[in-house]
Write a protein that holds these residues in place. Structure first.
Motif, mmCIF file in Angstrom:
data_model
loop_
_atom_site.group_PDB
_atom_site.id
_atom_site.type_symbol
_atom_site.label_atom_id
_atom_site.label_comp_id
_atom_site.label_asym_id
_atom_site.label_seq_id
_atom_site.Cartn_x
_atom_site.Cartn_y
_atom_site.Cartn_z
ATOM 1 N N LEU A 1 7.018 -2.594 -6.631
ATOM 2 C CA LEU A 1 8.456 -2.141 -6.220
ATOM 3 C C LEU A 1 8.881 -1.880 -7.522
ATOM 4 C CD1 LEU A 1 10.515 -1.887 -4.144
ATOM 5 C CD2 LEU A 1 10.935 -4.181 -4.410
ATOM 6 N N THR A 2 8.881 -2.588 -8.557
ATOM 7 C CA THR A 2 9.527 -2.625 -9.950
ATOM 8 C C THR A 2 9.131 -1.609 -10.866
ATOM 9 O OG1 THR A 2 8.284 -4.481 -10.929
ATOM 10 C CG2 THR A 2 10.562 -5.021 -9.668
ATOM 11 N N GLN B 1 12.986 4.621 -3.318
ATOM 12 C CA GLN B 1 14.294 5.086 -3.108
ATOM 13 C C GLN B 1 14.850 4.727 -1.893
ATOM 14 O OE1 GLN B 1 16.115 6.283 -5.578
ATOM 15 N NE2 GLN B 1 17.833 6.494 -4.163
ATOM 16 N N ILE B 2 13.885 4.670 -0.649
ATOM 17 C CA ILE B 2 14.142 4.158 0.664
ATOM 18 C C ILE B 2 14.533 2.762 0.658
ATOM 19 C CG2 ILE B 2 13.272 3.882 2.819
ATOM 20 C CD1 ILE B 2 11.453 6.439 2.397
ATOM 21 N N ILE B 3 13.845 1.990 -0.095
ATOM 22 C CA ILE B 3 14.338 0.405 -0.236
ATOM 23 C C ILE B 3 15.502 0.248 -0.808
ATOM 24 C CG2 ILE B 3 13.516 -1.807 -0.931
ATOM 25 C CD1 ILE B 3 10.402 -0.776 -0.369
ATOM 26 N N LEU B 4 15.681 1.061 -1.754
ATOM 27 C CA LEU B 4 16.778 0.881 -2.681
ATOM 28 C C LEU B 4 18.275 1.216 -1.914
ATOM 29 C CD1 LEU B 4 17.759 0.158 -5.522
ATOM 30 C CD2 LEU B 4 17.613 2.415 -6.019
ATOM 31 N N VAL B 5 18.109 2.099 -1.093
ATOM 32 C CA VAL B 5 19.386 2.311 -0.265
ATOM 33 C C VAL B 5 19.318 1.608 1.078
ATOM 34 C CG1 VAL B 5 19.302 4.823 -1.077
ATOM 35 C CG2 VAL B 5 18.176 4.448 0.961
ATOM 36 N N SER B 6 18.170 0.922 1.511
ATOM 37 C CA SER B 6 18.221 0.125 2.718
ATOM 38 C C SER B 6 19.218 -1.192 2.196
ATOM 39 C CB SER B 6 16.959 -0.240 2.797
ATOM 40 O OG SER B 6 16.911 -1.461 3.899
ATOM 41 N N SER C 1 0.834 -1.208 0.078
ATOM 42 C CA SER C 1 -0.022 0.040 0.134
ATOM 43 C C SER C 1 0.756 1.371 0.133
ATOM 44 C CB SER C 1 -0.915 -0.066 1.270
ATOM 45 O OG SER C 1 -1.788 1.241 1.306
ATOM 46 N N LEU C 2 1.899 1.335 0.798
ATOM 47 C CA LEU C 2 3.004 2.506 0.778
ATOM 48 C C LEU C 2 3.455 2.688 -0.726
ATOM 49 C CD1 LEU C 2 4.848 1.698 4.158
ATOM 50 C CD2 LEU C 2 3.138 3.661 3.704
ATOM 51 N N LEU C 3 3.739 1.547 -1.428
ATOM 52 C CA LEU C 3 4.427 1.724 -2.679
ATOM 53 C C LEU C 3 3.330 2.334 -3.789
ATOM 54 C CD1 LEU C 3 6.633 -1.619 -2.833
ATOM 55 C CD2 LEU C 3 7.217 0.675 -3.222
ATOM 56 N N LYS C 4 2.078 1.946 -3.482
ATOM 57 C CA LYS C 4 1.045 2.399 -4.405
ATOM 58 C C LYS C 4 0.855 3.789 -4.052
ATOM 59 C CE LYS C 4 -1.784 -1.746 -4.736
ATOM 60 N NZ LYS C 4 -3.224 -2.547 -4.449
ATOM 61 N N GLN C 5 0.907 4.342 -2.894
ATOM 62 C CA GLN C 5 0.781 5.817 -2.587
ATOM 63 C C GLN C 5 1.767 6.551 -3.010
ATOM 64 O OE1 GLN C 5 -2.403 6.687 -1.675
ATOM 65 N NE2 GLN C 5 -3.368 4.614 -1.224
ATOM 66 N N GLN C 6 2.924 6.102 -2.755
ATOM 67 C CA GLN C 6 4.199 7.299 -2.866
ATOM 68 C C GLN C 6 5.273 6.256 -3.476
ATOM 69 O OE1 GLN C 6 4.396 10.275 -2.369
ATOM 70 N NE2 GLN C 6 2.501 10.753 -1.404
ATOM 71 N N GLY C 7 5.155 5.678 -4.626
ATOM 72 C CA GLY C 7 6.104 4.706 -5.198
ATOM 73 C C GLY C 7 7.314 5.351 -5.426
ATOM 74 N N ASN D 1 11.528 1.609 -12.303
ATOM 75 C CA ASN D 1 12.620 1.955 -11.497
ATOM 76 C C ASN D 1 13.512 0.935 -12.193
ATOM 77 O OD1 ASN D 1 14.667 1.878 -9.485
ATOM 78 N ND2 ASN D 1 13.214 3.079 -8.502
ATOM 79 N N ALA D 2 14.460 1.111 -12.981
ATOM 80 C CA ALA D 2 15.477 0.341 -13.653
ATOM 81 C C ALA D 2 16.487 -0.301 -12.741
ATOM 82 C CB ALA D 2 16.070 1.029 -14.896
ATOM 83 N N ALA D 3 16.503 0.489 -11.994
ATOM 84 C CA ALA D 3 17.867 -0.100 -10.856
ATOM 85 C C ALA D 3 17.323 -1.512 -10.050
ATOM 86 C CB ALA D 3 18.321 1.059 -9.978
ATOM 87 N N ILE D 4 15.962 -1.019 -9.559
ATOM 88 C CA ILE D 4 15.278 -2.113 -8.715
ATOM 89 C C ILE D 4 15.113 -3.374 -9.607
ATOM 90 C CG2 ILE D 4 13.481 -2.698 -7.332
ATOM 91 C CD1 ILE D 4 13.271 -0.011 -6.035
ATOM 92 N N GLN D 5 14.553 -2.992 -10.851
ATOM 93 C CA GLN D 5 14.441 -4.106 -11.994
ATOM 94 C C GLN D 5 15.478 -5.071 -12.225
ATOM 95 O OE1 GLN D 5 13.002 -1.900 -15.369
ATOM 96 N NE2 GLN D 5 10.814 -1.387 -14.472
#
Length: 958
Positions: free
Chosen positions: A194-195, A160-165, A149-155, A198-202
């Motif tokens: 999540l994907t 970016q937060i998940i990527l740097v975590s 739900s967080l990703l749907k609202q503010q993807g 966002n090419a980096a996460i993909q």
């Protein structure tokens, strides 16, 4: 607890508190209560109120709920309630049955605002990621839903937060391996969000083995027969692959394309497909198109197309294409998919040309598809898909273009009329009463002529029988006749696009077009009129066709030379008005849409006006036609001269490039040959070395056997040296017997010689007696005979002495033989006296040992002989290899000489090119001095310079 009973609906005295007051009390209870049970009950109450009082719970309880997540992690139940409450606050996906009609509609961005508050502290998202790692179902499942739900609202922010975590994405990938299907399926939905974009996460997800896991899930669920889980996996795969060249290459290199083939295995009975199966198969086809999309890099698309052919995927798609009972939307998408799988790939295009429909008699799939395209009763989207398939089949396929055009030529038309060809269907559609069929057939025929000047000339031979009793007319003439009859706008646009494609870059076709005296007046009349907005598009295309007739005119017709046509435009239309009408094409909205992508996609048949490839032609010709209209005859002449000079220059450059390319190819082949021979020489050297080592091993084995043989002889000798002497005395006795026989032979020979001498002596004595009684013999003869007799006597004495010596040696040998026999007898007696061996055993063992030793010696001698022969063969191989190396070195020196000569020729070429450039520059300067405008050919010069630089690089590499 009494307080909680009141909140949860138990009997209470006094007025009931409002929702906001109740939530405030519950929040205070969560914050201040020291008992875990009280806090848990309070959080459970907040969860039950969070859907109805979403705003109040979100504003008052979020901070307390986050605190619970941080401090009460040991209790999975309260953590689960807190996560569920946060999910109800943030999510906008409220179930309809839980909403009351009289409630005001929630603000759409309420979830987005609460999400923004939650992620303002990045530690909250990190905390949530750690909770998702928990295996407890009551923690993990609500955590996954909340994060989704967080990703749907503010993807983008959450991504970016998940990527740097640290290990953020890897933790979420573990959800796909969860044995509980609910968590696994919601994990797929989480990864979908999540994907997104966002090419980096993909890339991270792809390299975390996502393809393998998702394809396994699809297979477990039954491929296209699976449920909504298959749909979710396919959507996630599309996110990972679409517009991501790295992931596409990884997917291909991982051999995952081969695993897509079972998706498209359909049976004979295709009736009654479920809606979910249609959706799944539609997404699977779209996934194939993602890998071969025309917008991908050409190299990546080509490699995927070849992989699809080799694994049988293209063949499977063609089976669906020709199957019966397939739903219309699946059939349409399959046609579009096959189109892009074969587009620009010669191997796939050739296969598609060989596919036949299961009819009686069998017909080519192309013919069956064209029958659907020109059939006005077929769905519009299906006809567009067939047109796209035909365009992709002809794209960069000169062989296919020739096959289509050949079906129109008089020599190849089937006189019996038993079969319908592609050319006949295109002509039928071109002149039918359906404007959409006219347009589709015209565009299809234009693609058959695209960038193929020879076919444009051949198509001029096509003759059509218009009606009974009238002479046949050419296809070009029939197109212009229909154009002048004032048919529908869509029909005229299609015919004009066909004519523009046909005449461009083909002077012979332009001459045929101008030979019809009615064509130019018609075009000028159409351009000069002031018509409505709908006709502006036709006016622009007429201006383009007239401009092509001028630009590609070879001045072979006196009445329609370039200069006269320009004067005609000046008088009847005006140059400015002509350029304005020409600009109507590129300014049209439908032109911009068609220029975006190759696939024809139109909302309705009325919008079907422009073809993608035709937009490229307009972009290429619009500028040059505008310049050609303003040029004078003298400028045209000078331009023609410059063109000829440039053509000569280009021809020279092309020739030398070809020569250099051939030399480079020959040099490369010779290098490969040298490398091959060198490798063969190295292999032979290795073989020789190996065989030499084997010979040495055999020698060592032979020496070892000799040593072992001596040891065995000593072991069997129970009486020490006596048996050892016997073992070798047998051989010595035989040798002595041979010498004895030899001496006996010599003795007999000497005895024979002695008898001969004695007979000679007797013969000499008788004349001597006669000389004694006859006194007439002379003193000289008597003395000579006596001397000769003395010599004979000496020789006889010498022979006797030699015979005595030989006899002494023979007696000596006989004595030694007797001694040896005595020794043998003694040893035999000693062996017979041995109580262990006995008489028979001793003789048998002795003879057996002697035979075995002799046999082993023979074998060793034969083995040594074979090894010697093998050594000689190896020496011959070594000599042959040495001669091969010498030949290679000789060829290497020749190659180096040829390279030097090639470099010298290239230097001469560069000098020649520089001279040509100087001449060209001098011509331009001369033109400028004469006052004529000269175009800057910076692009051309830079292009030529680029070619020269490339050639130079190739020389340096060589």
């Amino acid at each position: 607890m009494n307080f909680l009973r009141g909140v949860m609906g138990g009997p209470s005295a006094g007025p009931q508190p409002s929702g906001a007051e109740t939530i405030q009390k519950l929040c205070d209870r969560v914050a201040s209560s020291t008992l875990l049970d009280d806090r848990r009950d309070a959080v459970r109450a907040l969860k039950s109120l969070s859907k109805k009082y979403r705003l109040e719970v979100g504003t008052q309880a979020m901070e307390h709920l986050i605190h619970v997540l941080q401090t009460d992690r040991s209790d999975s139940e309260i953590i689960g309630y807190a996560l569920d409450t946060l999910y109800n606050i943030i999510s906008n996906d409220l179930e309809e049955e839980e909403q009351e009609e009289n409630l005001p509609k929630q603000i759409d961005d309420l979830g987005s605002q609460f999400t923004e508050i939650f992620i303002k502290q990045q530690e909250n998202v990190t905390l949530l990621l750690s909770l998702v790692e928990e295996f407890d179902f009551h923690v993990r499942w609500p955590g996954v839903k909340l994060l989704t739900s967080l990703l749907k609202q503010q993807g983008p922010q959450v991504q970016q937060i998940i990527l740097v975590s640290p290990m953020g994405v890897s933790r979420l990938m573990d959800l796909l391996a969860d044995s509980r299907e609910v968590i696994r399926n919601d994990g797929v939905l989480l990864l979908q969000q999540l994907t997104k974009s966002n090419a980096a996460i993909q890339k991270i997800v792809a390299f975390e083995n996502a393809f393998e896991r998702l394809l396994d899930i699809i297979t477990e669920e039954g491929n296209s027969d699976g449920g909504i889980v298959v749909e979710d996996c396919l959507l996630l795969l599309q996110n990972l692959l679409k517009n991501n060249n790295s992931n596409q290459n990884f997917f291909k290199e991982g051999s995952y394309i081969q695993r897509m083939k079972p998706w498209f295995e359909v049976g004979d009975d295709n009736c009654g497909w479920s809606a979910q199966k249609v959706t799944n198969l539609h997404l699977m086809l779209q996934l194939v198109r993602v890998l071969v999309s025309p917008t991908n890099p050409p190299g990546a698309t080509s490699s995927c197309q070849k992989a699809m052919f080799h694994c049988g995927l293209l063949q499977q798609l063609c089976t669906i294409l020709m199957a019966t009972g397939v739903p219309a939307d699946i059939l349409t998408e399959t046609i579009n998919t096959v189109s892009e799988v074969i587009r620009g790939c010669q191997m796939n295009q050739d296969y598609f040309a060989s596919v036949n429909a299961p009819s009686n008699p069998p017909r080519p799939a192309i013919v069956v598809l064209l029958m659907s395209m020109v059939n006005e009763r077929q769905p519009f989207v299906l006809r567009c898909a067939v047109l796209y398939c035909f365009q992709c089949f002809l794209y960069k396929n000169q062989k296919g273009q020739g096959e289509i055009v050949s079906t129109l030529l008089p020599s190849t038309i089937d006189a019996t009329g038993n079969s319908v060809s592609a050319g006949q269907l295109l002509c039928g559609g071109l002149f039918s009463t359906d404007s959409l069929s006219n347009w589709c057939a015209a565009v299809a025929l234009a693609h058959a002529l695209q960038e193929n000047a020879s076919l444009k000339e051949q198509l001029l031979r096509v003759q059509l029988a218009t009606s009974i009793g009238n002479p046949p007319v050419s296809l070009l003439q029939q197109c212009t006749n229909i154009l002048s009859q004032g048919s529908k706008v869509q029909t005229r646009v299609g015919l004009l696009m066909l004519l523009c494609t046909w005449l461009s870059n083909c002077s012979i076709a332009v001459t045929h077009f101008l030979h019809n005296t009615a064509n130019i007046p018609f075009l000028t009349g159409q351009i000069a009129e002031n018509l409505g907005e709908e006709e502006q598009l036709v006016q622009g295309l007429c201006a383009l066709l007239l401009g092509i007739s001028i630009y590609y005119n070879d001045n072979s017709l006196e009445n329609y030379r370039k200069e006269k046509l320009k004067q005609l435009i000046e008088k009847r239309i005006g140059r400015e008005n002509f350029i304005e009408k020409l600009g109507f094409i590129s300014k049209h909205e439908l032109y911009s849409r068609a220029a975006q992508k190759p696939q024809p996609s139109f909302s309705s048949p009325d919008h079907m006006m422009f073809d993608h490839e035709f937009t490229k032609l307009v972009k290429e010709l619009e500028g040059v036609i505008s310049k050609a209209i303003y040029k004078s005859s003298e400028e045209d002449k000078k331009e023609e001269e410059v063109k000829k000079t440039l053509e000569q220059h280009d021809n020279i450059v092309t020739h030398y490039k070809k020569v250099i390319r051939e030399q480079d190819q020959e040099l490369e082949e010779l290098k490969q040959r040298v490398n091959t021979l060198t490798s063969q020489n190295e292999q032979l050297q290795a073989t020789v070395t190996q065989q030499v080592s084997q010979i040495q091993q055999h020698k060592d084995q032979y020496n070892l056997l000799k040593v072992q043989l001596g040891k065995d002889t000593q072991h069997h000798n129970s009486h020490g040296d006596t048996f050892q002497v016997n073992g070798f005395q047998t051989e010595e006795v035989s040798r002595l017997k041979e010498e004895l026989e030899e001496w006996k032979t010599k003795h007999e020979l000497l005895q024979g010689q002695l008898r001969e001498r004695e007979s000679v002596s007797e013969n000499l004595k008788s004349p001597q007696l006669e000389m004694g009684t006859a006194e007439q013999s002379s003193q000289t003869s008597r003395s000579g005979g006596l001397e000769h007799n003395d010599e004979l006597q000496k020789e006889l004495e010498m022979l006797r002495s030699q015979i005595q010596l030989h006899a002494a040696e023979i007696s000596k040998l006989q004595l030694e033989n007797q001694k040896l026999q005595v020794s043998n007898g003694t040893s035999e007696k000693n062996v017979a006296a041995d109580p262990v061996l006995g008489d028979g055993a001793t003789a048998a063992n002795s003879s057996e040992l002697e035979g075995r030793l002799q046999q082993e010696i023979k074998e060793l001698k034969s083995e040594v002989k074979a090894l010697s022969e093998e050594k000689e063969v190896l020496k011959q191989h070594l000599d042959s290899s040495s001669s091969t190396v010498a030949i290679l070195q000789d060829e290497k020196s020749k190659l180096q000489q040829e390279v030097a000569e090639s470099k010298k020729e290239q230097d001469d070429l560069l000098v020649l090119l520089a001279d040509q450039d100087q001449k060209l520059l001098a011509l331009k300067i001369k033109l400028k001095d004469l006052g004529f405008p000269v175009e800057d050919d910076d692009d051309i010069e830079s292009g030529d310079q680029g070619d020269e630089d490339e050639d130079g690089d190739e020389e340096e590499q060589d």
